[in-house]
Design an enzyme around this catalytic site. Structure first.
Site, PDB file in Angstrom:
ATOM      1  N   GLU A  79      -7.600  -2.630  13.993  1.00 19.99           N
ATOM      2  CA  GLU A  79      -6.257  -2.193  13.599  1.00 19.99           C
ATOM      3  C   GLU A  79      -6.353  -0.837  12.897  1.00 19.99           C
ATOM      4  O   GLU A  79      -7.371  -0.515  12.283  1.00 19.99           O
ATOM      5  CB  GLU A  79      -5.685  -3.292  12.672  1.00 19.99           C
ATOM      6  CG  GLU A  79      -4.344  -3.075  12.053  1.00 19.99           C
ATOM      7  CD  GLU A  79      -3.181  -2.953  13.024  1.00 19.99           C
ATOM      8  OE1 GLU A  79      -3.236  -2.043  13.870  1.00 19.99           O
ATOM      9  OE2 GLU A  79      -2.217  -3.718  12.897  1.00 19.99           O
ATOM     10  N   LYS A 136      -3.595  -0.296   2.900  1.00 17.76           N
ATOM     11  CA  LYS A 136      -2.704   0.035   1.778  1.00 17.76           C
ATOM     12  C   LYS A 136      -2.597  -1.220   0.926  1.00 17.76           C
ATOM     13  O   LYS A 136      -1.600  -1.943   0.971  1.00 17.76           O
ATOM     14  CB  LYS A 136      -1.305   0.385   2.308  1.00 17.76           C
ATOM     15  CG  LYS A 136      -1.116   1.815   2.752  1.00 17.76           C
ATOM     16  CD  LYS A 136       0.359   2.058   3.046  1.00 17.76           C
ATOM     17  CE  LYS A 136       0.556   3.296   3.867  1.00 17.76           C
ATOM     18  NZ  LYS A 136       1.942   3.437   4.363  1.00 17.76           N
ATOM     19  N   ASP A 157      -0.522  -2.690   6.048  1.00 20.64           N
ATOM     20  CA  ASP A 157       0.438  -2.276   5.024  1.00 20.64           C
ATOM     21  C   ASP A 157       0.919  -3.553   4.319  1.00 20.64           C
ATOM     22  O   ASP A 157       0.224  -4.084   3.451  1.00 20.64           O
ATOM     23  CB  ASP A 157       1.547  -1.509   5.757  1.00 20.64           C
ATOM     24  CG  ASP A 157       2.551  -0.853   4.844  1.00 20.64           C
ATOM     25  OD1 ASP A 157       2.346  -0.865   3.630  1.00 20.64           O
ATOM     26  OD2 ASP A 157       3.563  -0.327   5.341  1.00 20.64           O
ATOM     27  N   ARG A 199      -0.433  11.490  16.819  1.00 22.64           N
ATOM     28  CA  ARG A 199      -1.561  10.546  16.871  1.00 22.64           C
ATOM     29  C   ARG A 199      -2.859  11.274  17.177  1.00 22.64           C
ATOM     30  O   ARG A 199      -3.937  10.769  16.910  1.00 22.64           O
ATOM     31  CB  ARG A 199      -1.331   9.503  17.976  1.00 22.64           C
ATOM     32  CG  ARG A 199      -0.139   8.596  17.756  1.00 22.64           C
ATOM     33  CD  ARG A 199      -0.128   7.525  18.844  1.00 22.64           C
ATOM     34  NE  ARG A 199       1.125   6.789  18.912  1.00 22.64           N
ATOM     35  CZ  ARG A 199       1.430   5.734  18.170  1.00 22.64           C
ATOM     36  NH1 ARG A 199       0.573   5.293  17.275  1.00 22.64           N
ATOM     37  NH2 ARG A 199       2.588   5.117  18.323  1.00 22.64           N
TER      38      ARG A 199
HETATM   39  P1  IMP Z   1       2.461  -4.162   8.226  1.00 21.14           P
HETATM   40  O1  IMP Z   1       2.999  -5.244   9.111  1.00 21.14           O
HETATM   41  O2  IMP Z   1       3.435  -3.822   7.126  1.00 21.14           O
HETATM   42  O3  IMP Z   1       1.083  -4.428   7.699  1.00 21.14           O
HETATM   43  O4  IMP Z   1       2.447  -2.851   9.104  1.00 21.14           O
HETATM   44  C1  IMP Z   1       1.399  -2.521   9.876  1.00 21.14           C
HETATM   45  C2  IMP Z   1       1.760  -1.489  10.931  1.00 21.14           C
HETATM   46  O5  IMP Z   1       2.720  -0.534  10.455  1.00 21.14           O
HETATM   47  C3  IMP Z   1       0.538  -0.676  11.253  1.00 21.14           C
HETATM   48  O6  IMP Z   1      -0.191  -1.274  12.296  1.00 21.14           O
HETATM   49  C4  IMP Z   1       1.109   0.672  11.619  1.00 21.14           C
HETATM   50  O7  IMP Z   1       1.416   0.701  12.991  1.00 21.14           O
HETATM   51  C5  IMP Z   1       2.384   0.779  10.814  1.00 21.14           C
HETATM   52  N1  IMP Z   1       2.191   1.585   9.583  1.00 21.14           N
HETATM   53  C6  IMP Z   1       2.112   1.139   8.316  1.00 21.14           C
HETATM   54  N2  IMP Z   1       1.927   2.129   7.442  1.00 21.14           N
HETATM   55  C7  IMP Z   1       1.867   3.260   8.188  1.00 21.14           C
HETATM   56  C8  IMP Z   1       1.653   4.644   7.848  1.00 21.14           C
HETATM   57  O8  IMP Z   1       1.488   5.061   6.687  1.00 21.14           O
HETATM   58  N3  IMP Z   1       1.641   5.504   8.901  1.00 21.14           N
HETATM   59  C9  IMP Z   1       1.812   5.106  10.194  1.00 21.14           C
HETATM   60  N4  IMP Z   1       2.006   3.827  10.549  1.00 21.14           N
HETATM   61  C10 IMP Z   1       2.030   2.906   9.554  1.00 21.14           C
HETATM   62 MG    MG Z   2      -0.718  -0.631  14.102  1.00 16.23          MG
END
Ligand code: IMP
Ligand code: MG
Length: 185
Positions: A102, A134, A106, A168
């Site tokens: 991955e 994060k 986040d 990207r």
């Molecule tokens: P989560 O479900 O909140 O953990 O989000 C994960 C997904 O959100 C990642 O796989 C990324 O595709 C996107 N994402 C989260 N933070 C960022 C960022 O700072 N930049 C770009 N994409 C992000």
């Molecule tokens: Mg992703």
């Protein structure tokens, strides 16, 4: 048309740092999976660049497959509610040593859904390798076996990670200056 140079707040992780860390992760994985076959599952689209660089440093046998997951809308807004599988795997994972690759974790919601779904398919093992974490944003606990960098709660882009689907291709990880980006500067 915006050029990314105008809204980079800072370069968070330089190309050379990425290369060094990705190599280290590949070596850790190679050691842990010695004598086993790995199925690396790349979460599209952000994990692509990381996957292709990472597997060059993996010495056990490694097959790859891809899974599309949609969590975020356009831009930099964070995910809300359900995670949708937009592209499923083409291979069976039953009895295999699955390594999810991955770009960034986040809230953890995306990966929590993916892990839950993959567990029902009975892999021999299931581990997570993320380039970025994060950690301060976590809402659900995710067992992360391999992590490249823990980063602050800022929106980052480059090295696979997008902003409105672009950028990207940048070889480094940058932090967005949101004010400039949103003002179209
Ligand atoms: P989560 O479900 O909140 O953990 O989000 C994960 C997904 O959100 C990642 O796989 C990324 O595709 C996107 N994402 C989260 N933070 C960022 C960022 O700072 N930049 C770009 N994409 C992000
Ligand atoms: Mg992703």
């Amino acid at each position: 048309m915006q050029d990314y140079h105008s809204f980079i707040g800072e370069v968070l992780i330089e190309e050379e740092q990425l290369k060094k860390r990705v190599k280290e992760l590949g070596e850790d994985i190679s050691r842990d999976y010695h004598g086993k076959e790995i199925l690396a599952i790349c979460i599209l689209r952000g994990g692509v660049m990381f996957l292709t660089d990472l597997i060059r440093h993996i010495t056990p046998l490694v097959a790859i497959d891809f899974m599309g997951v949609s969590s975020y809308g356009a831009g930099t807004r964070s995910s809300q509610g359900q995670v949708r599988i937009t592209l499923d795997l083409t291979t069976s994972i039953a009895g295999k040593h699955v390594l999810i690759v991955e770009d960034i974790i986040d809230s953890g919601n995306t990966l929590a859904s993916v892990i839950e779904m993959l567990q029902t398919r009975h892999p021999a093992s299931l581990e997570v390798c993320t380039l970025l974490n994060k950690a301060s944003r976590r809402e659900v606990d995710i067992p992360i076996k391999y992590c490249g960098f823990i980063i602050p709660d800022k929106f980052v882009f480059g090295y696979g990670l997008d902003m409105d689907e672009f950028y990207r291709n940048l070889p480094f990880i940058g932090v967005v200056d949101l004010e400039k980006y949103e003002a179209g500067l």
